[in-house]
Motif scaffolding. Structure first.
Motif, PDB file in Angstrom:
ATOM      1  N   TYR A 104       0.830  -1.203   0.000  1.00  0.00           N
ATOM      2  CA  TYR A 104       0.000   0.000   0.000  1.00  0.00           C
ATOM      3  C   TYR A 104       0.870   1.261   0.000  1.00  0.00           C
ATOM      4  O   TYR A 104       2.070   1.198   0.293  1.00  0.00           O
ATOM      5  CB  TYR A 104      -0.905   0.014   1.243  1.00  0.00           C
ATOM      6  N   THR A 105       0.202   2.395  -0.265  1.00  0.00           N
ATOM      7  CA  THR A 105       0.899   3.683  -0.249  1.00  0.00           C
ATOM      8  C   THR A 105       1.469   4.004   1.129  1.00  0.00           C
ATOM      9  O   THR A 105       2.413   4.771   1.252  1.00  0.00           O
ATOM     10  CB  THR A 105      -0.056   4.813  -0.686  1.00  0.00           C
ATOM     11  N   THR A 106       0.855   3.445   2.165  1.00  0.00           N
ATOM     12  CA  THR A 106       1.466   3.440   3.488  1.00  0.00           C
ATOM     13  C   THR A 106       0.845   2.277   4.259  1.00  0.00           C
ATOM     14  O   THR A 106      -0.059   1.602   3.739  1.00  0.00           O
ATOM     15  CB  THR A 106       1.289   4.776   4.241  1.00  0.00           C
ATOM     16  N   ASP A 107       1.318   2.035   5.449  1.00  0.00           N
ATOM     17  CA  ASP A 107       0.776   0.934   6.238  1.00  0.00           C
ATOM     18  C   ASP A 107      -0.728   1.122   6.416  1.00  0.00           C
ATOM     19  O   ASP A 107      -1.162   2.099   7.033  1.00  0.00           O
ATOM     20  CB  ASP A 107       1.477   0.920   7.609  1.00  0.00           C
ATOM     21  N   PRO A 108      -1.548   0.208   5.884  1.00  0.00           N
ATOM     22  CA  PRO A 108      -3.004   0.382   6.001  1.00  0.00           C
ATOM     23  C   PRO A 108      -3.502   0.396   7.451  1.00  0.00           C
ATOM     24  O   PRO A 108      -4.624   0.816   7.707  1.00  0.00           O
ATOM     25  CB  PRO A 108      -3.572  -0.812   5.222  1.00  0.00           C
ATOM     26  N   ARG A 109      -2.649  -0.029   8.384  1.00  0.00           N
ATOM     27  CA  ARG A 109      -3.059   0.053   9.795  1.00  0.00           C
ATOM     28  C   ARG A 109      -3.020   1.489  10.319  1.00  0.00           C
ATOM     29  O   ARG A 109      -3.597   1.791  11.354  1.00  0.00           O
ATOM     30  CB  ARG A 109      -2.100  -0.761  10.675  1.00  0.00           C
ATOM     31  N   ILE A 110      -2.312   2.372   9.615  1.00  0.00           N
ATOM     32  CA  ILE A 110      -2.170   3.748  10.101  1.00  0.00           C
ATOM     33  C   ILE A 110      -3.238   4.663   9.505  1.00  0.00           C
ATOM     34  O   ILE A 110      -3.703   5.579  10.153  1.00  0.00           O
ATOM     35  CB  ILE A 110      -0.759   4.303   9.768  1.00  0.00           C
ATOM     36  N   THR A 111      -3.604   4.418   8.250  1.00  0.00           N
ATOM     37  CA  THR A 111      -4.688   5.218   7.680  1.00  0.00           C
ATOM     38  C   THR A 111      -5.528   4.382   6.721  1.00  0.00           C
ATOM     39  O   THR A 111      -4.987   3.647   5.884  1.00  0.00           O
ATOM     40  CB  THR A 111      -4.184   6.499   6.950  1.00  0.00           C
ATOM     41  N   SER A 112      -6.848   4.539   6.848  1.00  0.00           N
ATOM     42  CA  SER A 112      -7.749   3.779   5.973  1.00  0.00           C
ATOM     43  C   SER A 112      -7.706   4.346   4.550  1.00  0.00           C
ATOM     44  O   SER A 112      -8.246   3.758   3.622  1.00  0.00           O
ATOM     45  CB  SER A 112      -9.169   3.835   6.525  1.00  0.00           C
ATOM     46  N   LYS A 113      -7.055   5.513   4.400  1.00  0.00           N
ATOM     47  CA  LYS A 113      -6.948   6.077   3.048  1.00  0.00           C
ATOM     48  C   LYS A 113      -5.825   5.429   2.237  1.00  0.00           C
ATOM     49  O   LYS A 113      -5.652   5.719   1.061  1.00  0.00           O
ATOM     50  CB  LYS A 113      -6.678   7.575   3.132  1.00  0.00           C
ATOM     51  N   ALA A 114      -5.019   4.595   2.877  1.00  0.00           N
ATOM     52  CA  ALA A 114      -3.927   3.934   2.153  1.00  0.00           C
ATOM     53  C   ALA A 114      -4.496   3.182   0.948  1.00  0.00           C
ATOM     54  O   ALA A 114      -5.563   2.589   1.031  1.00  0.00           O
ATOM     55  CB  ALA A 114      -3.199   2.968   3.082  1.00  0.00           C
ATOM     56  N   ARG A 115      -3.783   3.246  -0.176  1.00  0.00           N
ATOM     57  CA  ARG A 115      -4.289   2.646  -1.426  1.00  0.00           C
ATOM     58  C   ARG A 115      -3.360   1.519  -1.855  1.00  0.00           C
ATOM     59  O   ARG A 115      -2.136   1.672  -1.831  1.00  0.00           O
ATOM     60  CB  ARG A 115      -4.347   3.742  -2.502  1.00  0.00           C
TER      61      ARG A 115
END
Ligand code: ADP
Ligand code: ASP
Ligand code: MG
Length: 412
Positions: A180-191
């Motif tokens: 993902y664009t960042t760890d999906p555990r940190i933001t639900s906006k991660a793609r």
């Protein structure tokens, strides 16, 4: 027969039901006509427990015994996976590192591969074995001792086997359905990314995105291994997951591909050291010999021949760093007034090959952090990344703010 490497991480083999679930994915690939090499991690939480036991027994442990202990988690899963496959009618055999033998350097806790001879496993495939289940994360040193490859090392075992056995692909099964664009555990906006370039993945991994171990990406890049990251808990299709591949295979990408964080950083400052030629070598030589992984370094302006030297390292290496500096002080090779350890730091990084041709990324990053009132303690940059050290309590906020500022929820 074409060969496929399938690696299952800790959560994917966390209990017997999950091992069965993973074994069914393996069976499907055997039915598709592959000889399969399965690399397994220890059951989720097991390695942490073993590391905890080592630290409790001996805080400045002998790394040879650390490896003997922490490598054991993988042995259990390898045996259980082979038994599960056998029960399902799939001929399988387990292999510990020394049985292959997976030859590594003797850098305990951070060993590197020297050679993975194919002979023993190939002989078993020739006899009708369909699946070789190999314990990840471990090998054997030239001295004949068990070694481990560093945390997350089963990814690297997988890629190394894919290279050694000319596998068609190396599939890394984990608890997320891709990179993902960042760890999906940190933001639900991660793609989720369909593809990511080796170089970007390498930076993200080395800057903390633990979805792949850094060294595994390095090896994949060097040996052109097609590396796919996908979920253990979903049905697999041809387009599942994220493909890590050469940048020429990617048509469009954002300037910033992703945001990584590393939670457990420490900032250490040697206050008032004599500023003279050779001082950096006198500080960082002993730190390196003590096994401290120094990351960022800042030397402050010097006044009256003395200066402050700041560096960052993983928080669990603070004790070693302090000991090394005190010993150097006692020997007289350095002379400082005080050593201050800030154990509450985190590192946030933005990564993207687009930065090579786009100016202004750093300014945008600093502005986004300033807007949230987050103070930057140390900055480092390279061609395709910018990293900052901040207070750990702002880590999540910083990742979210940067994800928003670079609009990573939108594809290019
Ligand atoms: P495994 O046990 O399967 O090796 P890890 O826990 O090592 O799995 O790695 C998977 C985890 O990596 C995910 O659960 C996720 O929280 C984390 N992660 C960090 N950064 C990313 C990222 N950019 N994309 C996907 N996952 C990420
Ligand atoms: N079990 C080891 C760890 O937790 C190796 C791995 O899972 O890749 O670091
Ligand atoms: Mg992992």
């Amino acid at each position: 027969m074409p060969t496929l490497v399938m690696k299952f991480g800790g959560t994917s083999v966390a209990d017997l039901a999950r091992i069965k679930n993973a074994a069914m994915k393996v069976q499907r690939e055997v039915d598709n006509g592959y000889d399969v090499i399965v690399i397994v991690s220890a059951m989720s939480g097991k390695t942490n427990e073993l590391v905890g036991w080592v630290n409790e027994t001996s805080p400045l442990y002998d790394a040879r015994e650390y490896d003997a202990i922490v490598s054991s988690g993988e042995n259990v899963t390898a045996g259980l996976m082979a038994l599960t496959l056998d029960e399902m009618g799939v001929p399988a055999r387990s292999w510990q590192g020394w049985q292959v033998p997976i030859q590594t350097t003797s850098a305990h806790g951070a060993a590197r591969f020297l050679d993975i001879p194919r002979k023993n496993i190939d002989a078993k495939f020739a006899e009708g074995m369909k699946v070789a289940v190999v314990a990840g994360f471990q090998g054997v040193s030239p001295e004949g001792r068990i070694t481990t490859l560093g945390r997350g090392g089963s990814d690297t075992t997988a890629v190394a086997f894919a290279a050694a056995f000319d596998a068609e692909r190396c599939d890394i099964y984990t608890d997320v359905d891709g990179v993902y664009t960042t760890d999906p555990r940190i933001t639900s906006k991660a793609r989720k990314l369909d593809k990511i370039a080796y170089e970007e993945m390498l930076e993200l991994a080395s800057l903390g995105a633990k979805v792949l171990q850094t060294r595994s990406v390095e090896l994949a890049m060097r040996f052109k291994v097609r590396l796919r990251v996908l979920s253990s808990f979903e049905d697999v299709t041809d387009t599942s997951g994220t493909l890590v591949c050469g940048e020429e295979e990617i048509m469009e990408s954002n300037v910033v591909a992703g945001v990584a964080y590393s939670r457990d950083e420490a900032k250490m400052t040697l206050i008032s050291v004599a500023d003279r030629p050779g001082i950096a070598a006198a500080i960082f030589g002993p730190l390196s010999e003590a096994g401290v992984n120094v990351d960022m370094i800042v030397q402050n302006i010097s006044e009256e021949g003395r200066t402050d030297m700041t560096f960052s390292c993983p928080v669990d290496q603070v004790l070693r760093a302090e000991k090394a500096m005190q010993e150097a002080q006692a020997k007289g090779s350095i002379n400082f007034h005080d050593l201050v350890a800030d154990k509450d730091a985190a590192k946030i990084s933005v990564v993207g090959i687009g930065m090579r041709s786009h100016a202004g990324v750093a300014a945008k990053m600093f502005a986004a952090l300033a807007k949230e009132g987050i103070n930057i303690k140390v900055i480092t940059t390279s061609e395709i990344k910018i990293s900052v050290l901040i207070d750990r309590k702002y880590m999540e906020l910083a990742v979210q703010a940067l994800h928003d500022a670079f609009e990573l929820e939108k594809a290019a």
